[in-house]
Design a protein around this motif. Structure first.
Motif, PDB file in Angstrom:
ATOM      1  N   ASN A   1       0.962  -1.146   0.077  1.00  0.00           N
ATOM      2  CA  ASN A   1       0.104   0.022   0.057  1.00  0.00           C
ATOM      3  C   ASN A   1       0.881   1.169  -0.188  1.00  0.00           C
ATOM      4  OD1 ASN A   1      -2.487  -1.286  -0.012  1.00  0.00           O
ATOM      5  ND2 ASN A   1      -2.730  -1.281   2.336  1.00  0.00           N
TER       6      ASN A   1
ATOM      7  N   TRP B   1       2.326  -6.897  -7.717  1.00  0.00           N
ATOM      8  CA  TRP B   1       0.619  -7.194  -7.893  1.00  0.00           C
ATOM      9  C   TRP B   1       0.742  -8.593  -7.824  1.00  0.00           C
ATOM     10  CZ3 TRP B   1      -3.429  -4.037  -7.505  1.00  0.00           C
ATOM     11  CH2 TRP B   1      -3.133  -2.837  -7.699  1.00  0.00           C
TER      12      TRP B   1
ATOM     13  N   GLN C   1     -10.337  -8.405  -5.525  1.00  0.00           N
ATOM     14  CA  GLN C   1     -10.381  -7.026  -5.508  1.00  0.00           C
ATOM     15  C   GLN C   1      -9.233  -6.252  -5.797  1.00  0.00           C
ATOM     16  OE1 GLN C   1     -11.561  -7.000  -1.249  1.00  0.00           O
ATOM     17  NE2 GLN C   1     -13.823  -6.898  -1.843  1.00  0.00           N
ATOM     18  N   LEU C   2      -8.106  -7.018  -5.461  1.00  0.00           N
ATOM     19  CA  LEU C   2      -6.880  -6.334  -5.696  1.00  0.00           C
ATOM     20  C   LEU C   2      -6.688  -6.418  -7.335  1.00  0.00           C
ATOM     21  CD1 LEU C   2      -4.127  -7.391  -3.315  1.00  0.00           C
ATOM     22  CD2 LEU C   2      -4.576  -5.249  -3.727  1.00  0.00           C
TER      23      LEU C   2
ATOM     24  N   SER D   1      -8.938  -6.012  -9.273  1.00  0.00           N
ATOM     25  CA  SER D   1      -9.699  -5.006 -10.040  1.00  0.00           C
ATOM     26  C   SER D   1      -9.246  -3.405 -10.109  1.00  0.00           C
ATOM     27  CB  SER D   1     -11.274  -4.999  -9.462  1.00  0.00           C
ATOM     28  OG  SER D   1     -11.177  -4.654  -8.102  1.00  0.00           O
ATOM     29  N   ARG D   2      -8.094  -3.500  -9.144  1.00  0.00           N
ATOM     30  CA  ARG D   2      -7.470  -2.372  -8.931  1.00  0.00           C
ATOM     31  C   ARG D   2      -6.556  -2.018  -9.793  1.00  0.00           C
ATOM     32  NH1 ARG D   2      -5.910  -1.721  -2.875  1.00  0.00           N
ATOM     33  NH2 ARG D   2      -4.843  -0.196  -3.733  1.00  0.00           N
ATOM     34  N   MET D   3      -6.008  -3.124 -10.332  1.00  0.00           N
ATOM     35  CA  MET D   3      -4.974  -3.099 -10.983  1.00  0.00           C
ATOM     36  C   MET D   3      -5.105  -2.857 -12.602  1.00  0.00           C
ATOM     37  SD  MET D   3      -2.332  -6.535 -11.900  1.00  0.00           S
ATOM     38  CE  MET D   3      -0.981  -6.619 -12.753  1.00  0.00           C
ATOM     39  N   LYS D   4      -4.232  -2.042 -13.222  1.00  0.00           N
ATOM     40  CA  LYS D   4      -4.379  -1.822 -14.473  1.00  0.00           C
ATOM     41  C   LYS D   4      -4.123  -3.232 -15.281  1.00  0.00           C
ATOM     42  CE  LYS D   4      -2.561   2.896 -14.081  1.00  0.00           C
ATOM     43  NZ  LYS D   4      -1.321   3.687 -14.537  1.00  0.00           N
TER      44      LYS D   4
ATOM     45  N   ASP E   1      -5.597 -14.884 -10.382  1.00  0.00           N
ATOM     46  CA  ASP E   1      -7.037 -14.389 -10.186  1.00  0.00           C
ATOM     47  C   ASP E   1      -8.153 -15.210 -10.607  1.00  0.00           C
ATOM     48  OD1 ASP E   1      -7.918 -11.885  -8.851  1.00  0.00           O
ATOM     49  OD2 ASP E   1      -8.773 -11.481 -10.733  1.00  0.00           O
TER      50      ASP E   1
END
Length: 129
Positions: free
Chosen positions: A12, A22, A40-41, A43-46, A58
């Motif tokens: 973080n 990642w 959830q992680l 979904s935050r990644m490009k 994933d």
């Protein structure tokens, strides 16, 4: 469990995250039985930053959650980026679809695989109805 909390704190606080950071976090959460956090992680990644290892981890998390809708979206992204044909990604996809009761989708991935490996046959057989 303190290790994953410490790793998450470091993650973080990172100014810039790369595919390795990642992947480490997503796979660690998936393997620790915390699949929802892994998804959830992701979904935050490009998504352009993801590689075959991230996709496989994933998809595995989606299988644990029986989150077929999320898994299908990740499957589509892996096709666009060219990772769906990587044997361990396609095996993860087959397993996810079978775990979610989507046998026809699993068979479709299996049949479209360029290299059908023993693990893909095993995923079809073990996770069958």
């Amino acid at each position: 469990m303190w290790e994953i909390n410490y790793a998450r704190q470091v993650f973080n606080e990172m100014f810039e995250r790369n595919v390795v950071s990642w992947f480490a976090m997503i796979s660690w959460y998936d393997q620790a039985g915390r699949a929802l956090i892994a998804v959830q992680l992701f979904s935050r990644m490009k998504v352009e930053q993801a590689n075959e290892f991230v996709f496989a981890s994933d998809v595995s998390a989606c299988a644990s959650l029986h989150a077929v809708d999320v898994g299908k979206r990740i499957h589509s992204q892996s096709v666009v980026l060219g990772y769906a044909d990587v044997p361990f990604v396609s095996n993860s996809l087959v397993s996810m679809y079978m775990n979610c009761g989507r046998c026809s989708d699993a068979l479709s991935v299996f049949m479209s695989s360029f290299e059908r490996k023993t693990v893909e046959y095993k995923a079809i057989i073990i996770n069958g109805p």
